[in-house]
Each structure stands twice: as C-alpha cells, then as structure tokens.
Design a protein around this motif. Structure first.
Motif, PDB file in Angstrom:
ATOM      1  N   ALA A  53       0.820  -1.209   0.000  1.00 21.44           N
ATOM      2  CA  ALA A  53       0.000   0.000   0.000  1.00 21.44           C
ATOM      3  C   ALA A  53       0.855   1.261   0.000  1.00 21.44           C
ATOM      4  O   ALA A  53       0.377   2.344  -0.366  1.00 21.44           O
ATOM      5  CB  ALA A  53      -0.929   0.004   1.216  1.00 21.44           C
ATOM      6  N   ILE A  54       2.120   1.140   0.401  1.00 18.53           N
ATOM      7  CA  ILE A  54       3.059   2.273   0.366  1.00 18.53           C
ATOM      8  C   ILE A  54       3.907   2.239  -0.901  1.00 18.53           C
ATOM      9  O   ILE A  54       4.125   3.257  -1.553  1.00 18.53           O
ATOM     10  CB  ILE A  54       3.962   2.261   1.611  1.00 18.53           C
TER      11      ILE A  54
ATOM     12  N   PRO B  60       1.907   3.234  -4.552  1.00 12.11           N
ATOM     13  CA  PRO B  60       1.720   4.660  -4.839  1.00 12.11           C
ATOM     14  C   PRO B  60       3.024   5.381  -5.179  1.00 12.11           C
ATOM     15  O   PRO B  60       3.031   6.291  -6.011  1.00 12.11           O
ATOM     16  CB  PRO B  60       1.121   5.199  -3.535  1.00 12.11           C
TER      17      PRO B  60
ATOM     18  N   ASP C 169       3.619   7.267  -8.565  1.00 15.57           N
ATOM     19  CA  ASP C 169       3.995   8.681  -8.567  1.00 15.57           C
ATOM     20  C   ASP C 169       5.247   8.924  -9.409  1.00 15.57           C
ATOM     21  O   ASP C 169       5.385   9.985 -10.043  1.00 15.57           O
ATOM     22  CB  ASP C 169       4.244   9.145  -7.128  1.00 15.57           C
TER      23      ASP C 169
ATOM     24  N   SER D 118      -3.824   0.794  -2.065  1.00 15.56           N
ATOM     25  CA  SER D 118      -2.816   1.647  -2.692  1.00 15.56           C
ATOM     26  C   SER D 118      -3.430   2.763  -3.523  1.00 15.56           C
ATOM     27  O   SER D 118      -2.758   3.756  -3.833  1.00 15.56           O
ATOM     28  CB  SER D 118      -1.888   0.813  -3.581  1.00 15.56           C
TER      29      SER D 118
ATOM     30  N   ALA E 103      -4.045   6.620  -1.520  1.00 14.03           N
ATOM     31  CA  ALA E 103      -3.041   7.673  -1.366  1.00 14.03           C
ATOM     32  C   ALA E 103      -2.986   8.525  -2.624  1.00 14.03           C
ATOM     33  O   ALA E 103      -2.848   8.010  -3.739  1.00 14.03           O
ATOM     34  CB  ALA E 103      -1.670   7.052  -1.087  1.00 14.03           C
TER      35      ALA E 103
ATOM     36  N   GLY F  96       2.713   9.472  -3.769  1.00 10.62           N
ATOM     37  CA  GLY F  96       3.613   8.518  -3.134  1.00 10.62           C
ATOM     38  C   GLY F  96       4.125   9.013  -1.808  1.00 10.62           C
ATOM     39  O   GLY F  96       4.304   8.241  -0.861  1.00 10.62           O
TER      40      GLY F  96
ATOM     41  N   SER G  23       2.555  10.825   0.365  1.00  8.73           N
ATOM     42  CA  SER G  23       1.530  10.752   1.403  1.00  8.73           C
ATOM     43  C   SER G  23       1.166   9.327   1.794  1.00  8.73           C
ATOM     44  O   SER G  23       0.460   9.106   2.775  1.00  8.73           O
ATOM     45  CB  SER G  23       0.258  11.481   0.942  1.00  8.73           C
ATOM     46  N   ALA G  24       1.636   8.348   1.034  1.00  5.54           N
ATOM     47  CA  ALA G  24       1.252   6.953   1.280  1.00  5.54           C
ATOM     48  C   ALA G  24       1.582   6.465   2.692  1.00  5.54           C
ATOM     49  O   ALA G  24       0.724   5.873   3.358  1.00  5.54           O
ATOM     50  CB  ALA G  24       1.899   6.039   0.235  1.00  5.54           C
TER      51      ALA G  24
ATOM     52  N   VAL H 247      -1.233   4.955   5.287  1.00  2.14           N
ATOM     53  CA  VAL H 247      -1.246   3.517   5.557  1.00  2.14           C
ATOM     54  C   VAL H 247      -0.798   3.164   6.976  1.00  2.14           C
ATOM     55  O   VAL H 247      -1.419   2.325   7.643  1.00  2.14           O
ATOM     56  CB  VAL H 247      -0.358   2.781   4.535  1.00  2.14           C
TER      57      VAL H 247
ATOM     58  N   THR I 173      -1.429   8.430 -11.958  1.00  3.61           N
ATOM     59  CA  THR I 173      -1.887   9.363 -10.942  1.00  3.61           C
ATOM     60  C   THR I 173      -3.132  10.093 -11.444  1.00  3.61           C
ATOM     61  O   THR I 173      -3.402  10.139 -12.650  1.00  3.61           O
ATOM     62  CB  THR I 173      -0.796  10.379 -10.606  1.00  3.61           C
TER      63      THR I 173
END
Length: 263
Positions: free
Chosen positions: A75-76, A79, A83, A160, A163, A166, A168-169, A173, A259
């Motif tokens: 999830a991190i 993104p 990005d 994912s 967010a 990237g 702000s991920a 999360v 994006t």
C-alpha cells in the motif's frame, strides 16, 4: 518466455529491489525480531494455562509481520511507483499487466517466509517457544498463513489507490496498520481489550490471523480463553476467505495505473 517464468523473473527483480533498500529490509525483517526480544525480555509472566506472554506475543507478531509485508508494504510501495511514473511506463511495454502483480506476489511470499523463519528462530532460541508438534498443527499454520497473506496482499493493492501521492502513502497507511496491531491481539491479550474494540478488530483479517496462529502455537486448552470459548478455526477460514474475495473485487475495480493528475 512462458507465463510462469515471466512472473518468476519479475518476482526476482522485485526481491532484488527490496534487498537493496537497507531501510526497508531493517523495518520489515529486523524490527519485528527486535520487538520480540524487547517484549520477551520485559514481560516474563504467564497469562493462563501455563502460556507465557512471549508465546502469545510471538503468534501476534508473526501475523503482524504477514500483514506488514502484504498490506503495509504494498500500500506504500505501489503509490510511490505510480507517482514516479513506473506504472505508466509499464503500460507502454509489451509486458502483460498481470506480470507486475505476479512479481509483487513472489516478493511478498519470499519476504513473508523469511520473516517468519527469523521470528520463529529468535523465539525458539531465546524464549523457549514450542514449535507445532503435529502434522495437523503445521497444516493449520500453512492455511492460516496462506489465506492471511493473500487477504493482506490483495488489501494492500486495493488500498494503494487511496493515497493521492507517493509521499503521502506512509501517512495514510501506517496509522491503519498500527491501529489494527493494537486492537487485534498483537501487543495485548485480545480478551483484555474493551468489547467495542474487540468487535471492531473482528471485522478485519489481522484479528483472525492472530487467532488462527494461537491455535497452532498455544495449548488446545487455551481456546477456552478466546471470546467464543474456542479457536473457531472454521470461522477463521471463512473470514479470511471472504476478505480475499472482497479485496480482489476492490483491486479489479479501483486499481489505478496512473496518478489522478495524469488521468
């Protein structure tokens, strides 16, 4: 190149990228083991039926590790790749879209196995954790881990898309992962949490992963201390299986390759 070989090759690439990131390796592999050492050294009492707190805590940390590798990491990571335009560039190549996801699955499986082995080794050598002594318990360990990591991986891919960037991920999360860990029986005995907190955690996979693993590593008599008076392995399988289906549907309907500013 065959489909299996293509997916495996992408998975090897993902694993190499992971191992080259020292910070990611430290957080994913070393940090859970460090927590086991810290908590195991501080809390040395029992919580009933001769079960040490360390035994209880390790089962939660294994489940938490699977969630971290499957849900939190993807999830991190996705993104950030979105990005940077990595996913957009992949769309312009002949590589089938499924290969990207196959690579992530191979990476998650590799790291999950490695992390679990490290946690079991630390807990066994330092805190006398008893490994499963029957084929039935090893089988339970296998299907709980497989269903759990599948549900977490699919949830991570679906999450994912929330967010916006990237950068702000992690902020989006990490709080979710921490809340689930504190309410699902990882850091505290689950039945000692407020009822409303237990009911909320029971909606999500981590609580059931922890419960399923307790059935593997703790005495059968400890099942009477669970909220329903047993380990409820049938319900564990049903909830985790349902989450696999729901998360897959969300992946298919919400995943974004570009994006929002790219359209």
């Amino acid at each position: 190149m065959g489909a299996a070989r293509l997916g495996l090759r992408q998975g090897v690439l993902e694993i190499k990228q992971f191992l080259r990131s020292r910070e990611q390796v430290m957080f994913t592999l070393a940090f859970p083991a460090i927590l086991v050492v810290i908590f195991g050294s501080i809390f040395k009492g029992t919580i009933g039926d001769g079960v040490k707190f360390t035994q209880y805590f390790v089962t939660g940390m294994i489940a938490s590790g699977l969630m971290t590798v499957g849900f939190q990491a993807l999830a991190i990571q996705i993104p950030m790749e979105r990005d940077r335009g990595v996913l957009k560039r992949l769309l312009g190549t002949p590589m089938p879209k499924w290969v990207y996801f196959a690579g992530k699955v191979v990476m998650v499986a590799f790291i999950a196995v490695l992390e679990t082995v490290i946690l079991l080794a630390v807990a066994t050598l330092l805190f006398d954790l008893r490994l499963p002594d029957t084929a039935g318990r090893w089988l339970t360990f296998g299907w709980v881990a497989v269903l759990g990591i599948t549900a977490c991986t699919l949830s991570g891919v679906a999450f994912s898309s929330l967010a916006r960037t990237g950068r702000s991920a992690p902020a989006v999360v990490t709080p979710v992962a921490l809340i689930l860990q504190f309410t699902s029986g990882v850091f505290f005995v689950y039945t000692q949490l407020p009822v409303w907190m237990q009911q909320t955690a029971a909606v999500f996979p981590l609580k059931w992963m922890c419960q399923g693993l307790r059935a593997v590593f703790l005495p059968a008599s400890f099942g009477a201390r669970e909220p329903a008076g047993s380990f409820e392995l049938g319900r564990v399988a049903a909830v985790l299986g349902l989450w696999c289906v729901v998360a897959l549907v969300l992946c298919l309907t919400t995943f974004r390759w570009t994006t929002k500013r790219d359209g």
